[in-house]
Design an enzyme around this catalytic site. Sequence first.
Site, short mmCIF file in Angstrom:
data_model
loop_
_atom_site.label_atom_id
_atom_site.label_comp_id
_atom_site.label_asym_id
_atom_site.label_seq_id
_atom_site.Cartn_x
_atom_site.Cartn_y
_atom_site.Cartn_z
N LYS A 77 -69.06 -6.13 52.64
CA LYS A 77 -70.13 -6.38 51.68
C LYS A 77 -71.39 -5.58 52.03
CE LYS A 77 -68.42 -11.06 50.85
NZ LYS A 77 -68.65 -12.51 51.12
N GLU A 85 -69.71 -6.34 40.36
CA GLU A 85 -70.73 -7.33 40.70
C GLU A 85 -70.16 -8.48 41.54
OE1 GLU A 85 -73.99 -8.74 41.46
OE2 GLU A 85 -74.31 -7.45 39.71
N VAL A 97 -59.62 -17.31 41.53
CA VAL A 97 -60.66 -16.59 40.82
C VAL A 97 -60.23 -16.27 39.39
CG1 VAL A 97 -62.04 -14.49 40.76
CG2 VAL A 97 -61.64 -15.64 42.93
N GLU A 136 -60.62 -19.72 56.10
CA GLU A 136 -59.21 -19.39 55.93
C GLU A 136 -58.46 -19.66 57.24
OE1 GLU A 136 -57.91 -18.45 53.10
OE2 GLU A 136 -59.75 -18.13 51.97
N GLY A 158 -70.66 -13.41 45.41
CA GLY A 158 -70.25 -14.29 44.33
C GLY A 158 -71.18 -14.27 43.14
N GLY A 206 -66.26 -18.86 45.68
CA GLY A 206 -65.73 -19.94 44.86
C GLY A 206 -65.38 -19.45 43.48
N ILE A 228 -74.42 -14.43 42.95
CA ILE A 228 -75.75 -13.83 43.09
C ILE A 228 -75.72 -12.42 42.50
CG2 ILE A 228 -77.55 -13.14 44.71
CD1 ILE A 228 -76.42 -15.18 46.69
N VAL A 277 -69.65 -8.83 45.94
CA VAL A 277 -70.64 -9.18 46.97
C VAL A 277 -71.41 -10.42 46.54
CG1 VAL A 277 -72.64 -8.44 48.30
CG2 VAL A 277 -70.89 -6.77 47.68
N GLY A 279 -61.77 -26.43 53.50
CA GLY A 279 -61.49 -25.29 52.63
C GLY A 279 -62.55 -24.21 52.67
#
Length: 440
Positions: free
Chosen positions: A205, A129, A14, A190, A134, A310, A136, A132, A187
């Site tokens: 979330k 932001e 990230v 996990e 990604g 992602g 959106i 939760v 991927g």
Amino acid sequence: MDVLNLGMVGGGTVGSGVFHALQQNGELLACRIGVRIQVRKVAVKAVDEPRPYPIPRRLLTTDWRQVVEDPEVHMVTELVGGTTVARQIVETALRLGKPVITANKALLSAHGPELFRKAERHGTNLYFEASVCGGIPIIKALREGFVGNRIRALYGIVNGTCNYILTRMARDRAGFDAVLKEAQREGYAETPPDLDIDGHDAQHKTGILASLAHGIWIPPSKIRVEGIRSVSPLDLEFASQLGYTIKLLGIVKELGSADATDGETPLQVSVYPALIPSRHVLAGVQGVFNAVFVRGDVVGETLFYGQGAGKDATASAVLSDLADAALDLRFGSPRRRPAFVRQPNRVRVVPMDEVVSRSFVRLSVVDRPGVLARIAAVFGQAGIGIASVIQPEGHTGEIVPLILMLHEAPDGAVRRALGRIGRLPVVKAPPVRFRVESLD
């Protein structure tokens, strides 16, 4: 143009995505907000570790304090995850009056109230932001877009791993274990996958969304959570025959108007796999995508859909928070929009046993006359009605599946009745039960 220095803690998947996005669209961002954000320093676990996007070596350090405590750093991103070192990083930055941008849902779930209080005490803010769904912008929508609404209901597909697994199981009639292994190879899951498939990621979330929507911080201990391990291809097949799809949902919904005795609105906050109508827009959310369906008292129904995880989707959300933090700093209004605001309407999180819903039940029973009558008698004694029954043909052998759709009943009553049914000699495996959400 004003220039603000950013200190980044975390330069992995990230973090490097955020750095890359700033290099790619930094000028566009500066043009739009009138502030140029430049990266001053990045703390990483190891300077030479592989990362999706390169970060110049001159910016790297392995000591997060060199980033957070640098007087030339104006704001900080925390992108390391976890709840121990990450908490130290965030608290140190807030104590120094520096706004923090985080994607750490677990940290907020566990320590949100004290972190928000610390931010307020030191005249700064905490932006989240990216924590939760990604890319959106659901946090911004709840805090800004729906600021004039009471949120009557919120249903979220907020974990891409579970949605991918359920999509593949339904499409290819594949077993859970086989699809999980495939998701790990691709991927999408996990190793170990427990945080995702047991529902705890969605629990974090959903708690954040519930807290924002209703102004009362809801700890994980108050959120009923069930994962997807019990879902089988057989359940997905029969659900489809009945006009439903199974999705792991984060649910936040009012269960009625304010109680006459104490003025509190009963609220359900839960995470579990549920049958939803196949015609509903949420049923069409496939693969690793996320979606959040929101019903406000003024706006009505809205849907937010997109990449839920992602490096690039999360980086987009972090850039959004960086823009807000930069503008707040530029105009001297770090408390312009508090991270968490208590609201005048009072809510009470209802224990799951009191929540009323319809149910889908799958039993493995002995194939002989009178079995259904014995099962129906147990439900009848509990005051639970049976809406429909499917006993499919083509299953050979002594043990066959029996599918029941139950009328609305309190969750506790259904659970106790299934406990009795599971002990009947004619029932040869633990009952499998999923709730039915009409989304009306």
